[in-house]
Design an enzyme around this catalytic site. Sequence first.
Site, mmCIF file in Angstrom:
data_model
loop_
_atom_site.group_PDB
_atom_site.id
_atom_site.type_symbol
_atom_site.label_atom_id
_atom_site.label_comp_id
_atom_site.label_asym_id
_atom_site.label_seq_id
_atom_site.Cartn_x
_atom_site.Cartn_y
_atom_site.Cartn_z
ATOM 1 N N SER A 112 0.839 -1.198 0.000
ATOM 2 C CA SER A 112 0.000 0.000 0.000
ATOM 3 C C SER A 112 0.879 1.256 0.000
ATOM 4 C CB SER A 112 -0.954 -0.045 1.198
ATOM 5 O OG SER A 112 -1.999 0.876 1.072
ATOM 6 N N ASP A 145 -0.400 -4.538 -3.723
ATOM 7 C CA ASP A 145 -1.754 -3.974 -3.695
ATOM 8 C C ASP A 145 -1.796 -2.450 -3.603
ATOM 9 O OD1 ASP A 145 -4.370 -4.987 -4.080
ATOM 10 O OD2 ASP A 145 -4.914 -4.334 -2.074
ATOM 11 N N HIS A 274 -7.165 -6.409 1.167
ATOM 12 C CA HIS A 274 -6.071 -5.464 0.941
ATOM 13 C C HIS A 274 -4.781 -5.898 1.646
ATOM 14 C CE1 HIS A 274 -3.973 -1.772 0.209
ATOM 15 N NE2 HIS A 274 -4.019 -1.381 1.475
#
Length: 322
Positions: A112, A145, A274
Amino acid sequence: MKSNDSPIDWKKYFPHQIFIDKQIPIYYNNINKGPILFCLHGAGHSALSFSLLSEISKNYRVASYDFRAHAYNTSQPEDDLSMATLVSDTEKALLKISELFPKENIIILGHSLGGAVAVKTCVHIFKTEFNKDLYDKIQGIIVVDVIEGSAMEALPYMKSVIEKKQKEFNNINEAISYMASTQIRNLQSCRISIPPLLKQTKNSKGKKVFTWKTDLFKTEKFWDDWYKDLSKLFLGIKIPKALILTDTNELDTPLTVGHMQGKFKLGVIKGTGHFIMEDDPNAMMEQINQFCQVFRIPRTIDDIKLIKSDLGDQTKVVKYVG
């Protein structure tokens, strides 16, 4: 007897914790085979997001550090989460790990926000060549991700997402259960990674409660800078690279074209959310192993020296051969 949602001591997963300037905590395990898998966490989370990955690692020394304003990092000013500061802090942590383990090469894995930091740190190191050891040792980058296109599209809605997140808890166990039921699909990982994210305080009624250490609302001014030009920069990095997602539909146009041109390895781990490396650490480790096998990542700088003796001083070629 501990309940199913009680905290688990992270030291089992990261036996070593050291500090840079008594402010920046770095964690690492006991695996000494190399290369080092240097992990960068997402916004609002911590190095302990990679605890289960560290536990099952057989071929990599897993290392990570807490970003400022996160978990056990006490760097000041704590509200400076600009990309320039995150890159600078990451370079300090990389230099420390490189100093501790001078032989091992490094693969940077970022999840992320950590994926964006990984990309922009690599770009800065390779562009400036401010440290030859890091330039030579960083042999791969894995981004988990995070896609510029979807991230930029989601920014207008981020405030509402943060607002919906529960803000206070009666105890740590309640926070662990909450995260395991809403964001992270692995209770064991939550029991390790969530407790350091919390602090005890008093609410408006004077009651003692636990709240999040990191105020994500204060980071809003940095959001655009975090993800701007991420796809272009990722594709331009001249070392082996991989992107790991939950679904190929997440790819934006530059990455779709780049993948068709074979510029990076794409991995997909279905059935996860996620937090892929927490939801399914075994599948994540399998992707990491495949990455190292496909690109034949050299484990140590001695391996690179052997390659150079065969190929001449072709440093950019060395980046791709193990």
